[in-house]
Design an enzyme around this catalytic site. Sequence first.
Site, PDB file in Angstrom:
ATOM      1  N   LEU A  25       0.837  -1.199   0.000  1.00 22.63           N
ATOM      2  CA  LEU A  25       0.000   0.000   0.000  1.00 22.63           C
ATOM      3  C   LEU A  25       0.878   1.258   0.000  1.00 22.63           C
ATOM      4  O   LEU A  25       0.676   2.174  -0.800  1.00 22.63           O
ATOM      5  CB  LEU A  25      -0.912  -0.006   1.237  1.00 22.63           C
ATOM      6  CG  LEU A  25      -1.719   1.270   1.475  1.00 22.63           C
ATOM      7  CD1 LEU A  25      -2.737   1.481   0.353  1.00 22.63           C
ATOM      8  CD2 LEU A  25      -2.423   1.235   2.828  1.00 22.63           C
ATOM      9  N   LYS A  97      -4.208  -7.919  -7.182  1.00 24.89           N
ATOM     10  CA  LYS A  97      -4.811  -7.881  -5.847  1.00 24.89           C
ATOM     11  C   LYS A  97      -5.536  -6.559  -5.591  1.00 24.89           C
ATOM     12  O   LYS A  97      -5.352  -5.559  -6.309  1.00 24.89           O
ATOM     13  CB  LYS A  97      -3.759  -8.131  -4.773  1.00 24.89           C
ATOM     14  CG  LYS A  97      -2.571  -7.186  -4.740  1.00 24.89           C
ATOM     15  CD  LYS A  97      -2.798  -5.829  -4.045  1.00 24.89           C
ATOM     16  CE  LYS A  97      -3.454  -5.907  -2.693  1.00 24.89           C
ATOM     17  NZ  LYS A  97      -2.485  -5.927  -1.610  1.00 24.89           N
ATOM     18  N   ASN A  99      -6.481  -4.071  -2.144  1.00 25.69           N
ATOM     19  CA  ASN A  99      -6.157  -3.909  -0.728  1.00 25.69           C
ATOM     20  C   ASN A  99      -7.262  -4.502   0.137  1.00 25.69           C
ATOM     21  O   ASN A  99      -8.446  -4.381  -0.155  1.00 25.69           O
ATOM     22  CB  ASN A  99      -5.960  -2.420  -0.401  1.00 25.69           C
ATOM     23  CG  ASN A  99      -5.481  -2.236   1.030  1.00 25.69           C
ATOM     24  OD1 ASN A  99      -6.283  -2.184   1.961  1.00 25.69           O
ATOM     25  ND2 ASN A  99      -4.176  -2.159   1.210  1.00 25.69           N
TER      26      ASN A  99
HETATM   27  C1  SPV Z   1       0.165  -3.305   3.129  1.00 28.65           C
HETATM   28  O1  SPV Z   1       0.715  -2.592   3.964  1.00 28.65           O
HETATM   29  O2  SPV Z   1       0.220  -3.069   1.927  1.00 28.65           O
HETATM   30  C2  SPV Z   1      -0.606  -4.450   3.560  1.00 28.65           C
HETATM   31  C3  SPV Z   1      -1.173  -4.460   4.885  1.00 28.65           C
HETATM   32  O3  SPV Z   1      -0.763  -5.327   2.779  1.00 28.65           O
HETATM   33  S1  SPV Z   1      -2.779  -3.979   4.758  1.00 28.65           S
HETATM   34  O4  SPV Z   1      -2.847  -2.714   4.112  1.00 28.65           O
HETATM   35  O5  SPV Z   1      -3.233  -3.961   6.130  1.00 28.65           O
HETATM   36  O6  SPV Z   1      -3.509  -4.975   3.990  1.00 28.65           O
HETATM   37 MG    MG Z   2      -0.333  -4.906   0.894  1.00 28.15          MG
END
Ligand code: SPV
Ligand code: MG
Length: 522
Positions: A25, A97, A99
């Site tokens: 992310l 994918k 999030n």
């Molecule tokens: C990320 O930090 O990209 C993750 C964790 O995959 S989360 O955003 O909580 O899914």
């Molecule tokens: Mg992630």
Amino acid sequence: MEAHNGLSARIVEEAGFKGIWGSGLSISAALGVRDNNEASWTQVLEVLEFMSDATTVPILMDGDTGFGNFNNMRRLVRKLEQRGVGGVAIEDKLFPKTNSFIGEGQPLADIEEFSGKIKAGKDSQSDDDFCIIARVEALIAGWGMAEALKRAEAYRQAGADAILIHSKKSVADEILTFTKEWAGRSPLVIVPTTYAGTPTQTFRDAGISLMIWANHNLRSIIGAMRETTRHIFEAESVAALEGNIPSVKDVFAIQNSQELKEAEDRYLPKPVDNGQGLILAASRGGALEHFTKDQPKSMLDIRGRPLLRRLVDTMRNGGVRDVCVVRGYRKDAIDFPDIRTVDNDRYEETGEAFSLAQADLPESGALTVAYGDILFSPSVVEKLNASPHDVTLVVDADYGKNPTHGDGRQVDLVGVSRPHGVDFLTDEEDAPATVTALGDAAGDAENKGEWIGLVRFSQAGTAALRQAIEGAGADGSLEKARIPDLLARLREQGIEIGVVYISGGWLDVDDAFDLAAARNFV
Ligand code: SPV
Ligand code: MG
């Protein structure tokens, strides 16, 4: 702790964290794209390489779904190892994918297909410490606790080093239930972004091995950058910011600029330091009246560069870097950025020795003194620097043939202990040449030459020079004295003055003929 580039990775390590989460992310957001595999895996890899280079603690890459099937996973693991990344977490969802916090009921990967991906990854690693963490998304997707446990067990059996059990509930109950049911079959990893209210100790007590603070650096910089940018936009000024944001010095420190400085000391050649230079350029130059209305003769143009500029450069090229010029006549005309200056404002009624006495002679290191109207090659400076004597003159053995010798020109003759050029292998150590006579007496000497106006004093020689100046000051002769008068005093002090012979290859500028010759010389 999350990081998304080299800088944030370094800050994470600096704070004391033992590992770094290369968040998908955060990295995608920092790249200005979405967390939907919009950045290619090699683009993410590039970011991770910077993070890895900038830190020494392990980095766990957010590998999303592994960027394809088992085959892509194999290549990913090999590349991560090559870049020094410590492990990868892959999640049992479908490429591309989405999030975990976006939408509901995201489809999950086939258990066997995902298990094969884990196996392929484990079979591809060559470093036993490389970790593959299987991330179970069943709770996020709403498939329930039983499905989560079933998947976690399958992934454990496929070789996963740990299970990341993810939840988007605002409380930790399903995480704690899972942990209890799991009963320590393998290490557990959690990402308490939505259930952040639960104290860390609760998870410690429950036996969770690793917690990931997944996106908080990214969110912090968004806030900080927005605030700074908005402020500057509105205030059209950064004045009020200084003091409230980290200093540029802080930036250099995070970049470890100090290390580069130390490495430069180790690996770069050291600049030669042949001490200080002093150039006597106070006089106007009597025979050049027409050319010196607005400038001293040292500033006369010799093919596009003032004579003095050439002289300073020659000295610097010979390792005499700290050059001081004694100015007098039209002193404002002399203002090079890389020299120091002192002034002899009584230049009209005083001579060279008085000009010399205006300078602060160095306490340590050598001192090379030159008249401000001579030109010679840097090799002369090098020869001088090699002299074993505390005081050394450069003497032209061929002075009679110097084409720049006008009639009535003052020639400072020097008697020398041996003739020039016994053979070309003769060096200073085998047959040191020394001064046997100065001034009128030199005319009768068997071996002689012309002092060109260039003399070097060692540290001890400089101390003796200082004494000679004091002596001349005390008996009232300093104001009118020439440099050879000071040299005579040094000989009286018992100092043996060395001679570096040259044969032409230099000139001085006394009159218009000299000036013309100088323009041909360079
Ligand atoms: C990320 O930090 O990209 C993750 C964790 O995959 S989360 O955003 O909580 O899914
Ligand atoms: Mg992630």
